[in-house]
Design a protein around this motif. Structure first.
Motif, mmCIF file in Angstrom:
data_model
loop_
_atom_site.group_PDB
_atom_site.id
_atom_site.type_symbol
_atom_site.label_atom_id
_atom_site.label_comp_id
_atom_site.label_asym_id
_atom_site.label_seq_id
_atom_site.Cartn_x
_atom_site.Cartn_y
_atom_site.Cartn_z
ATOM 1 N N SER A 1 1.047 -1.163 0.059
ATOM 2 C CA SER A 1 -0.082 0.019 -0.120
ATOM 3 C C SER A 1 0.784 1.289 0.025
ATOM 4 C CB SER A 1 -0.804 -0.020 1.355
ATOM 5 O OG SER A 1 -1.818 -0.821 1.131
ATOM 6 N N THR A 2 1.747 1.396 0.941
ATOM 7 C CA THR A 2 2.490 2.522 0.985
ATOM 8 C C THR A 2 3.474 2.483 -0.131
ATOM 9 O OG1 THR A 2 4.248 1.576 2.624
ATOM 10 C CG2 THR A 2 2.390 2.513 3.578
ATOM 11 N N SER B 1 1.643 4.555 -2.664
ATOM 12 C CA SER B 1 1.361 5.956 -2.488
ATOM 13 C C SER B 1 2.532 6.877 -2.483
ATOM 14 C CB SER B 1 0.530 5.910 -1.092
ATOM 15 O OG SER B 1 1.344 5.183 0.120
ATOM 16 N N ILE C 1 -0.448 2.162 8.023
ATOM 17 C CA ILE C 1 -0.697 2.748 6.835
ATOM 18 C C ILE C 1 -0.690 4.642 7.137
ATOM 19 C CG2 ILE C 1 -1.929 3.495 4.726
ATOM 20 C CD1 ILE C 1 -2.474 0.410 4.748
ATOM 21 N N ILE D 1 -4.249 7.053 -1.309
ATOM 22 C CA ILE D 1 -4.061 5.789 -0.828
ATOM 23 C C ILE D 1 -5.252 4.872 -1.477
ATOM 24 C CG2 ILE D 1 -2.929 6.079 1.109
ATOM 25 C CD1 ILE D 1 -5.661 5.098 2.705
ATOM 26 N N SER E 1 -3.636 2.650 -4.426
ATOM 27 C CA SER E 1 -2.818 1.655 -3.962
ATOM 28 C C SER E 1 -3.463 0.670 -3.194
ATOM 29 C CB SER E 1 -1.654 2.366 -3.280
ATOM 30 O OG SER E 1 -2.248 3.251 -2.301
ATOM 31 N N SER E 2 -4.592 1.148 -2.354
ATOM 32 C CA SER E 2 -5.421 -0.054 -1.471
ATOM 33 C C SER E 2 -6.255 -0.737 -2.484
ATOM 34 C CB SER E 2 -6.123 0.871 -0.584
ATOM 35 O OG SER E 2 -5.679 1.623 0.360
ATOM 36 N N THR F 1 -3.651 -3.398 -3.656
ATOM 37 C CA THR F 1 -3.081 -4.345 -2.709
ATOM 38 C C THR F 1 -4.140 -5.129 -2.353
ATOM 39 O OG1 THR F 1 -1.611 -2.582 -1.709
ATOM 40 C CG2 THR F 1 -2.337 -4.416 -0.397
#
Length: 666
Positions: free
Chosen positions: A308-309, A312, A614, A629, A632-633, A636
């Motif tokens: 996730s990160t 982002s 997160i 996010i 990306s979330s 993921t």
């Protein structure tokens, strides 16, 4: 003879090998895919515009691959141990028929070679396909244009994959030979009759453990939210990590007794259908495997966090690039009280930086009244940076450099500029509730009651915390804090002069440099910022995806193997259910619920950890720009769910087949 037996065993036990084979295939695929990235056509596109980060990326991936190989090797040994244990009775029959341990070891070695070769071939084929897809992903993520597409096979990555996994399979062979040498016929033949004694402690122990778990996790979340990633060296950050790990272990330790206690209190649920059996089974599994479940939970947390990160982080940096690089290049010289070097124009002349007549160059200074942002604006106490002030005449020169109109101020007016994410919102709230600020005990109106969002120099991120634009005379009694220059190169050879600008600034710093005369000059060009960003995001994103996916696969594989192992150990319980009149549908339902709960427990806690993780990571990334996010979330979640569903289905089907074959459910 032995090869025939080995081939027959692999063919006969293919259902038992499904998880093992599938995990090996995915592991080989991922290992080859990421180690082949440097050979992909798209990586040459990454290097065409300037400095290459491909060598750095390939070296980092090589180092990380050693760690990955260790993880995958441990996973393969764990899975192989499960398969050997599952065949204890079969191996005992071989010994009863007079087969020596050496001959049994040979059969197992041949089986390992067969499975290894099949998984290597299928994994490499899958890896060849995925590696081409990875090239397309790179193009999409970094906005590149590939001149041509070509199917690439990386011989280097293929050799490395075969070598690493060859070593892993060799260790499996040695492990199998060692295990067989320790076996006794009586143990192998009676293993099915031995039942694992599950010892439950008193309810008070589980209750205390659960309370301590809640306290540990609550404190860990509170501390990490307070200090964030910027306080990584702070004792609070280290304490939050330790408490988080401790709380995770305590939760899974207490969960078995706690669930049983809660469910028993509700008689309607506890005595409904086969719920007694399901609850006992789940409690037995959690009680036995709470350590491995805790480790799996932490690995899944890292997986979610990294994936996730990673995305982002990339998006935040890229989205802020345009705003952080308003000029072709900038340089600056920080000035402390009493320093001799306080004019960047002279410093640049000393180190040999020259500009053409056509180049647009602006020199300007920043001042401070030695008061912090918090003191002047009554904002968050953590904003301890000094207030910066700029003369209106210098500011208008910068605006002209950026092709903007000059601005004017009345004697009692100021302009507020800022684009630093962590202070911008607080500033906007301040201006909404206040018309003025105090400078040197005098009140000045904020013109237009708004914040001008802009960087005043080209840099790697949007870092203008707050700069107040004032009439020139306001700065007369203030301290000079920095001397700056920004430039737009014009005419032929501008790219070369831009590169020379930063090269001169980097190269002058030697042991012979007279810093009293020159000062410590820092500078960067727009091209360097973009190229550096491309390299950093490439490395961070790919390493995050690489480790994250391996952790995800390893976690799911261990959960699956534990479930299948438990299925073999619980056959007598299912036989008892069958004798008591439980239907095939009821038995399958118990298997489905057990598998679902067992797979979900570490995932749920990992998700809770990830929400906090997160949040902390995004607060850190917001230094560059406010991260989005959502995308990306979703990515993921998509990767996570695909792997989760595949392993869950294979495990449920395998568990069901083991029970069905043993108790002869029709």
């Amino acid at each position: 003879m032995y090869s025939k037996i080995a081939f027959k065993n692999v063919k006969k036990s293919f259902k038992d090998y499904t998880i093992y084979f599938f995990t090996l295939m995915l592991a080989v695929c991922i290992f080859y895919t990421f180690n082949s990235i440097e050979s992909q056509k798209v990586m040459s596109e990454l290097t065409s515009s300037g400095e290459s980060y491909v060598d750095i990326l390939s070296k980092v991936i090589s180092y990380v691959s050693v760690f990955i190989a260790f993880i995958l090797g441990s996973l393969i040994l764990y899975a192989n141990n499960f398969l050997v244990k599952k065949r204890n009775k079969e191996l005992g029959i071989y010994m009863t028929l007079g087969m020596s341990k050496n001959k049994i070891s040979k059969i197992l070695i041949l089986e390992t070679i067969i499975v290894g070769i099949l998984s290597l071939i299928s994994g490499l084929i899958l890896g060849l396909i995925f590696s081409q897809g990875l090239s397309i992903l790179v193009v999409k993520l970094f906005g590149l244009k590939m001149s041509t597409y070509s199917f690439v096979i990386s011989g280097k990555a293929m050799i490395k994959t075969v070598l690493y996994f060859g070593i892993m399979f060799l260790l499996v062979m040695i492990f199998n030979s060692f295990v067989i040498s320790k076996y006794k016929i009586i143990d192998l033949l009676t293993v099915g009759r031995k039942t694992e004694e599950v010892k439950f402690k008193s309810n008070i122990v589980y209750l205390i453990s659960f309370v301590l778990c809640v306290i540990s996790l609550g404190t860990a979340y509170k501390l990490v939210l307070e200090v964030g990633l910027l306080g990584i060296k702070d004792i609070k950050f280290i304490t939050s990590i330790l408490l988080g790990v401790l709380g995770t272990f305590l939760l899974f330790f207490s969960l078995s007794g706690f669930i049983l206690y809660i469910v028993k209190k509700n008689k309607k649920i506890y005595f409904k259908g086969l719920n007694i059996f399901i609850v006992k089974q789940i409690n037995s599994k959690v009680n036995t495997n709470f350590i491995s479940m805790s480790v799996i939970c932490l690995m899944l947390f890292m997986t979610i966090g990294m994936l996730s990160t990673g995305f982002s982080f990339k998006n935040a940096i890229e989205s802020g690039l345009k705003d952080s690089t308003p000029y072709d290049a900038s340089a600056y010289l920080y000035i402390d009280e009493g320093e001799k070097a306080n004019d960047i124009q002279k410093s640049l002349e000393y180190i040999g930086v020259k500009f053409n007549k056509e180049d647009k160059v602006v020199y300007y200074d920043l001042y401070t009244d030695n008061k912090t942002i918090s003191e002047v604006l009554n904002l968050n106490a953590n904003m301890r940076s000094l207030m910066n002030y700029m003369k209106l005449s210098d500011y208008n020169k910068l605006r002209e450099l950026d092709n903007q109109k000059a601005l004017s101020l009345n004697k009692d007016e100021v302009l507020i500029t800022s684009n630093y994410a962590n202070t911008l919102e607080a500033l906007q709230n301040y201006i909404k509730n206040n018309d003025s600020i105090k400078i040197e005990n005098k009140s000045y109106k904020i013109k237009d009651k708004k914040v001008i969002e802009e960087n005043l120099k080209t840099d790697f991120m949007k870092n203008n915390m707050i700069t107040v634009i004032v009439n020139d005379d306001v700065c007369d009694n203030m301290a000079l804090i920095s001397s700056n220059v920004s430039v737009n190169f014009v005419g032929e050879g501008k790219e070369k002069r831009e590169a020379d600008f930063t090269n001169k600034i980097y190269s002058y710093k030697t042991t012979d440099t007279d810093y009293d005369k020159i000062g410590f000059v820092l500078g960067v060009s727009k091209a360097e910022v973009y190229e550096s960003n491309k390299g950093i995001t490439t490395i961070v994103l790919f390493i995050g995806i690489y480790i994250g996916i391996v952790f995800l696969i390893s976690s799911m594989a261990v959960l699956a193997l534990q479930q299948l192992s438990e299925a073999s150990d619980s056959i007598d319980r299912y036989k008892s259910l069958k004798r008591l009149g439980a239907s095939e549908k009821d038995i399958n339902k118990t298997i489905f619920i057990q598998t679902l709960v067992y797979f979900s427990l570490p995932v749920i806690l990992a998700f809770i950890h990830s929400v906090i993780g997160i949040k902390v990571a995004n607060d850190f990334v917001s230094v560059y720009n406010k991260p989005d996010i959502m995308g990306s979330s979703l990515i993921t979640a998509g990767i996570f769910m695909i792997v989760y569903i595949i392993y869950f289905y294979i495990t449920y089907s395998g568990y069901k087949n083991i029970v069905k074959n043993k108790i002869h459910v029709k």
